[in-house]
Design a protein around this motif. Structure first.
Motif, PDB file in Angstrom:
ATOM      1  N   LYS A 178      16.522  36.371 -41.163  1.00 30.02           N
ATOM      2  CA  LYS A 178      17.452  36.115 -40.062  1.00 30.02           C
ATOM      3  C   LYS A 178      17.571  37.182 -39.289  1.00 30.02           C
ATOM      4  O   LYS A 178      17.624  37.000 -37.901  1.00 30.02           O
ATOM      5  CB  LYS A 178      18.705  35.237 -40.578  1.00 30.02           C
ATOM      6  CG  LYS A 178      19.339  34.368 -39.452  1.00 30.02           C
ATOM      7  CD  LYS A 178      18.191  33.328 -38.857  1.00 30.02           C
ATOM      8  CE  LYS A 178      19.034  32.565 -37.971  1.00 30.02           C
ATOM      9  NZ  LYS A 178      18.009  31.455 -37.205  1.00 30.02           N
ATOM     10  N   ALA A 206      25.094  36.788 -31.597  1.00 25.20           N
ATOM     11  CA  ALA A 206      24.257  37.290 -32.536  1.00 25.20           C
ATOM     12  C   ALA A 206      25.095  37.040 -33.949  1.00 25.20           C
ATOM     13  O   ALA A 206      24.564  36.741 -34.956  1.00 25.20           O
ATOM     14  CB  ALA A 206      23.770  38.807 -32.373  1.00 25.20           C
ATOM     15  N   TYR A 245      12.448  33.129 -30.384  1.00 21.94           N
ATOM     16  CA  TYR A 245      13.775  33.315 -31.011  1.00 21.94           C
ATOM     17  C   TYR A 245      14.088  34.860 -30.715  1.00 21.94           C
ATOM     18  O   TYR A 245      15.378  35.128 -30.167  1.00 21.94           O
ATOM     19  CB  TYR A 245      14.101  33.117 -32.585  1.00 21.94           C
ATOM     20  CG  TYR A 245      15.279  33.610 -32.997  1.00 21.94           C
ATOM     21  CD1 TYR A 245      16.392  32.823 -32.902  1.00 21.94           C
ATOM     22  CD2 TYR A 245      15.353  34.669 -33.969  1.00 21.94           C
ATOM     23  CE1 TYR A 245      17.624  33.248 -33.383  1.00 21.94           C
ATOM     24  CE2 TYR A 245      16.578  34.937 -34.619  1.00 21.94           C
ATOM     25  CZ  TYR A 245      17.702  34.278 -34.201  1.00 21.94           C
ATOM     26  OH  TYR A 245      18.920  34.541 -34.773  1.00 21.94           O
ATOM     27  N   THR A 246      13.114  35.707 -30.982  1.00 22.75           N
ATOM     28  CA  THR A 246      13.257  37.205 -30.803  1.00 22.75           C
ATOM     29  C   THR A 246      12.968  37.834 -29.432  1.00 22.75           C
ATOM     30  O   THR A 246      13.512  38.875 -29.108  1.00 22.75           O
ATOM     31  CB  THR A 246      12.649  38.013 -31.845  1.00 22.75           C
ATOM     32  OG1 THR A 246      11.131  37.618 -31.640  1.00 22.75           O
ATOM     33  CG2 THR A 246      12.727  37.744 -33.128  1.00 22.75           C
ATOM     34  N   THR A 258      17.307  38.947 -35.637  1.00 24.54           N
ATOM     35  CA  THR A 258      18.452  38.483 -34.662  1.00 24.54           C
ATOM     36  C   THR A 258      19.022  39.568 -33.967  1.00 24.54           C
ATOM     37  O   THR A 258      19.117  39.624 -32.642  1.00 24.54           O
ATOM     38  CB  THR A 258      19.863  37.774 -35.434  1.00 24.54           C
ATOM     39  OG1 THR A 258      19.418  36.990 -36.349  1.00 24.54           O
ATOM     40  CG2 THR A 258      20.780  37.477 -34.571  1.00 24.54           C
ATOM     41  N   VAL A 292      25.390  33.533 -35.598  1.00 21.54           N
ATOM     42  CA  VAL A 292      24.374  33.424 -36.209  1.00 21.54           C
ATOM     43  C   VAL A 292      24.525  33.405 -37.868  1.00 21.54           C
ATOM     44  O   VAL A 292      24.496  32.380 -38.434  1.00 21.54           O
ATOM     45  CB  VAL A 292      23.147  34.035 -35.948  1.00 21.54           C
ATOM     46  CG1 VAL A 292      22.183  33.748 -36.852  1.00 21.54           C
ATOM     47  CG2 VAL A 292      22.736  33.722 -34.433  1.00 21.54           C
TER      48      VAL A 292
END
Length: 431
Positions: free
Chosen positions: A431, A121, A69-70, A107, A124
């Motif tokens: 998150k 971003a 994800y990152t 994020t 999200v």
């Protein structure tokens, strides 16, 4: 980057908690607490987590860089849903050299590592906070990059027109000004559509303050109770019963609404009622929308008109109540008619609220307040460029340069540190 850790699920007792870790050496740090290494990427492995502080059977998943994800090496640990267990696991990882993640830091790192642009971003967080199915669908579209694509296309068109305009200034005999104007008109239409979508999304995200106002004893409290579906305000035949304002959250159609019942507007010598009227006027001034209620069985009066003059006309819906008692001959020409007591006419009133707030169709894209501000500036720039085109071509070019900067900032260009901290500060931790 240095490894960070945070709880990715809400705090409290549940079946499971998910602990998220990201950064350099994440896998090695976590493996020091596990009975077996994590050899297979993106594979859920049953492991035993052991430290001086806690022991628990967990599921651990390792995501190698950049396939996470990152975009960094990541590990996710699913432990039993006792908050004490999650807290002690996190403490153990912090003791091993990790840092607690700040709000939105995962994020933020995804953005820095090119896993998503700034519009995605922001989507999200908006997706997490969405309070309706319409916003969820719009958020999913934005997260998939559809807003980024539309803005990038618009930016290319502005850049193309700017190139034409500069050519026209240098070689006026070779470039027709009318073709530039036509392209600007097309850009203006597209930008207006994006701004309209943004405003719709903003209303559905934030909701509105809806104030019910009018003279005493016209049925304001009855209307509030009918709208919120509960006995929230005291209903009485005695004028001036409501001295303070009463408010209640509800959803009307698609719009989250904070409904406010206010004291009756009239001239009075009662000092307590005077304070109630002052409070009512204060809430009316702050309202996104006002329902001005009057007694349709008595008809529209001079006193009603005097009180209506205190309200901004462009954000007001005039409503005649008590039609169950009949309608007097003299009515307000633009009134909607209801019976709060019998709950009739409310559907048309709610439709009128949607019309006045421009909620005629759900938003296709989820747009943040920051993005909406930049889109509105872009709309102003394009409008100014059209006005200046025939007289001040150089000024029109400056307008388009401004539009180009705004559109670039919308996606990911020209991003300053203070802007980024503002964007990600509203995220939840984890998150």
């Amino acid at each position: 980057m240095e490894p960070i850790v945070a709880l990715a699920t809400p705090w409290g007792v549940g079946a499971l908690h998910v602990i998220r870790i990201s950064g350099d050496n994440s896998r090695n740090i976590v493996e020091a607490f596990l009975d077996k290494p994590l050899s297979r990427p993106r594979h859920a492995s049953l492991r035993f987590f052991h430290s001086r502080k806690v022991e628990d059977q967990v599921i651990a998943i390792w995501y190698p860089e950049p396939h996470s994800y990152t975009g960094e090496e990541m590990v996710e640990i699913m432990c039993h849903g006792n908050p004490a267990i999650a807290e002690l696991i996190i403490e153990s990882l912090l003791d091993a050299g990790m840092k607690p993640a700040q709000p939105g830091e995962f994020t933020f790192r995804a953005f820095l590592n090119g896993k998503m642009d700034l519009t995605q971003a922001e989507a999200v967080n908006d997706l997490i906070m969405a309070r309706s199915t319409e916003l969820l669908k719009a958020g999913e579209n934005t997260l998939k990059g559809k807003l980024s694509t539309e803005i990038a296309d618009l930016r290319d068109k502005v850049l193309n027109v700017l190139a034409f305009l500069q050519a026209a200034m240098d070689f006026p005999e070779d470039v027709e000004e009318s073709s530039i104007a036509a392209q600007l008109e097309e850009i203006l239409v597209e930008t207006k559509e994006l701004v309209k979508n943004a405003r719709t999304a903003e209303v559905l995200r934030k909701g509105i303050n809806l104030v019910i106002a009018g003279r005493p004893n016209v049925g304001k409290s009855s209307l509030m109770n009918a709208l919120v579906g509960m006995e929230r305000s005291i209903v009485s035949q005695i004028p001036g019963t409501t001295r303070d304002y009463v408010e209640q959250y509800t959803v009307l159609g698609k719009i989250p609404v904070n409904v406010v019942d206010t004291a009756g507007l009239r001239h009075t010598d009662d000092p307590i009622e005077q304070e109630g009227v002052k409070l009512a006027l204060s809430r009316i001034a702050e309202a996104d929308l006002v329902i001005f209620l009057y007694d349709a069985s008595l008809g529209w009066t001079e006193e009603d008109q005097q009180m209506l003059n205190l309200v901004q006309e462009e954000k007001t819906i005039v409503v005649g109540n008590k039609i169950d008692k009949g309608k007097a001959p003299n009515q307000h020409p633009k009134a909607y008619f209801i019976s709060a007591k019998e709950k009739t006419g409310l559907e048309k009133l709610i439709e009128a609220i949607h019309q006045l707030m421009n909620i005629t169709e759900p938003p296709k894209l989820l747009v943040s307040q920051r993005q909406m501000g930049l889109l509105e500036k872009t709309l102003g720039d394009v409008h100014d460029a059209l006005e200046h085109l025939s007289v001040y071509a150089e000024v029109a070019a400056d307008d388009l340069f401004s539009a180009l900067r705004n559109l670039t900032t919308l996606i990911d260009g020209d991003v300053e540190e203070d802007l980024l901290s503002t964007v990600f500060s509203n995220f939840c931790i984890g998150k």
